[in-house]
Design an enzyme around this catalytic site. Structure first.
Site, PDB file in Angstrom:
ATOM      1  N   HIS A  40       0.838  -1.201   0.068  1.00 30.81           N
ATOM      2  CA  HIS A  40       0.173  -0.016  -0.021  1.00 30.81           C
ATOM      3  C   HIS A  40       1.005   1.329  -0.081  1.00 30.81           C
ATOM      4  CE1 HIS A  40      -2.286   3.405   1.810  1.00 30.81           C
ATOM      5  NE2 HIS A  40      -3.226   2.670   0.965  1.00 30.81           N
ATOM      6  N   CYS A  41       1.998   1.170   0.459  1.00 25.79           N
ATOM      7  CA  CYS A  41       2.709   2.276   1.091  1.00 25.79           C
ATOM      8  C   CYS A  41       3.408   3.097  -0.317  1.00 25.79           C
ATOM      9  CB  CYS A  41       3.924   1.948   1.855  1.00 25.79           C
ATOM     10  SG  CYS A  41       3.294   1.667   3.545  1.00 25.79           S
ATOM     11  N   LEU A  42       4.338   2.440  -0.615  1.00 25.36           N
ATOM     12  CA  LEU A  42       5.195   3.197  -1.964  1.00 25.36           C
ATOM     13  C   LEU A  42       4.664   3.350  -2.961  1.00 25.36           C
ATOM     14  CD1 LEU A  42       8.827   1.663  -1.371  1.00 25.36           C
ATOM     15  CD2 LEU A  42       7.654   3.173  -0.144  1.00 25.36           C
TER      16      LEU A  42
ATOM     17  N   ASP B 132       1.223   6.088  -1.286  1.00 28.29           N
ATOM     18  CA  ASP B 132       1.313   7.003  -0.293  1.00 28.29           C
ATOM     19  C   ASP B 132       2.069   8.315  -0.755  1.00 28.29           C
ATOM     20  OD1 ASP B 132       0.281   5.098   1.342  1.00 28.29           O
ATOM     21  OD2 ASP B 132       1.951   5.151   2.662  1.00 28.29           O
TER      22      ASP B 132
END
Length: 418
Positions: free
Chosen positions: A258-260, A263
């Protein structure tokens, strides 16, 4: 206390079980009936929470999963850990909004509400708080405590788990910060208080933007180094011998989770909307990392061309579908995109991943197989995308006719690294 954790995925479930283990009465609320059914049966789908831990919490009554909104009633603390995807390049906060509407129905004076979902700075105070206030008739900071604490879950990390990772905490006022810090202080070894939710929201985006940009840097260097006949992996190892001023990042087939992939774009969106400017580092990193699956696919095509073979009809074996090693997390995995690209070109693609379950969204044409010697030998190209420790790298290097190794785990005359 009675604690409600909204969302029982990679972030919410470890939090819920930890809260249950320290003595709270926890409701794990999730609108996905399949998740709730699995959890109620004592079957964990998250690597960081073993089924044994889950069953202990179920057995002593400290944890109960539920898909019923009414079970959120009477909470002392509620934590929201729902997904925040992108929709056409813009933040999609509908899950946060839905969670706020649900919790507002049960919000009581003196309760504490914390948002953990990754989002742009300002979300807690400008979006989340007004929904809670309108639905409850209460005022954040006066009648109930409100804060933001960014999740820092690293799936599969056996050293820095939920308890060991310092927790950034914030509140809309001093009393809210005190309440939020007191709650997390029971769950983790270290808390890190900041001035307001905006600083906490930005801290999360800063952490992931830092990684995103540096991964893009080494990915682009890797592409150039190959044409310059330089071993980028040796260069990175040499640079990492410096005990100061350098942090090691390695190339790969793209970024996932989900992050890189998501975000940093939240921060870019906020900067564009509020300031009318572009966050150029993020845009450049997105361009490089988002196109790594295409680059890996081109390398496969080049390898087949060297054999005088077309990609159409060739057998390609992909090793790994998860976005990171030793986990079953395939969210936004570049491996899925690589599989789709090769399938669209007519390749006969088979994939191996002992950690990833069948339910992930992968093209129906993709065949899942076991990493046998026969499968490896039958492939025209073997592509290592996720370097799970369970793979027999020596066997693969010996029996494959050609290996494209995007993680630098193998050596040999038939192995080519990214």
């Amino acid at each position: 206390m009675r604690v409600v954790v909204v969302g029982q995925g990679y972030v919410g479930l470890p939090l819920a079980i930890r809260a249950a283990e320290v003595g709270h009465q926890v409701i794990g609320y999730d609108v996905d009936a399949r998740r709730v059914k699995s959890l109620a049966a004592g079957e964990s789908y998250v690597e960081d929470v073993s089924s044994d831990r889950l069953n202990r919490a179920l057995a002593n009554g400290s944890y109960r999963p539920s898909e019923l909104a009414r079970d959120c009633g009477g909470f002392d603390v509620a934590v929201v850990t729902v997904p925040t995807p992108l929709q056409d390049g813009a933040p999609d906060l509908r899950y946060i909004e839905e969670s706020a509407h649900t919790l507002a129905r049960f919000l009581r004076p003196g309760a504490t509400v914390v948002l953990e979902s990754t989002t742009y700075p300002g979300t807690t105070e400008e979006l989340f708080a007004p929904i809670l206030e309108d639905g409850s008739g209460l005022t954040a900071g006066e009648d109930f405590h409100l804060g933001y604490s960014p999740e820092r879950i690293d799936p599969g990390n056996t050293v820095w788990g939920f308890q060991q990772t310092p927790k950034v905490v914030s509140g809309v006022d001093a009393r809210s910060l005190k309440a939020v810090e007191a709650f997390y202080g029971e769950l983790v070894d270290t808390t890190v208080p900041v001035r307001s939710p905006k600083e906490a929201e930005l801290a999360k985006l800063l952490e992931n933007t830092f990684r995103h940009v540096n991964i893009a840097l080494v990915n682009e260097i890797a592409m150039f180094a190959r044409h310059l006949d330089i071993d980028v992996w040796q260069a990175i190892e040499a640079a990492s011998s410096k005990p100061f001023g350098f942090m090691k990042f390695t190339p790969g087939p793209g970024v996932g989770g989900h992050c890189l992939p998501i975000d940093p774009s939240y921060l870019n969106w906020r900067v564009q909307r509020e300031l009318g400017q572009n966050f150029r580092f993020v845009e450049l990193a997105n361009d490089i990392n988002n196109h790594m699956p295409e680059y890996v696919t081109r390398r496969v095509i080049d390898a087949l061309n060297a054999k005088r073979r077309s990609v159409n009809g060739s057998k390609v074996l992909l090793l790994g579908l998860a976005y990171k090693k030793n986990t079953g997390d395939a969210r936004e995995s570049p491996a899925v995109r690589i599989a789709e690209l090769l399938l669209d070109m007519g390749a006969k693609v088979r994939a191996v991943d002992p950690h990833v379950v069948e339910s992930i969204k992968v093209d129906a044409r993709l065949v899942r197989v076991e990493p046998t010697r026969k499968e490896v030998a039958a492939a025209d190209v073997v592509v290592l995308l996720t370097d799970h420790d369970s793979f027999d790298y020596q066997m693969i290097a010996e029996h494959a006719s050609f290996v494209l190794d995007t993680r630098n785990r193998m050596t040999g005359p038939k192995v080519e690294v990214l």
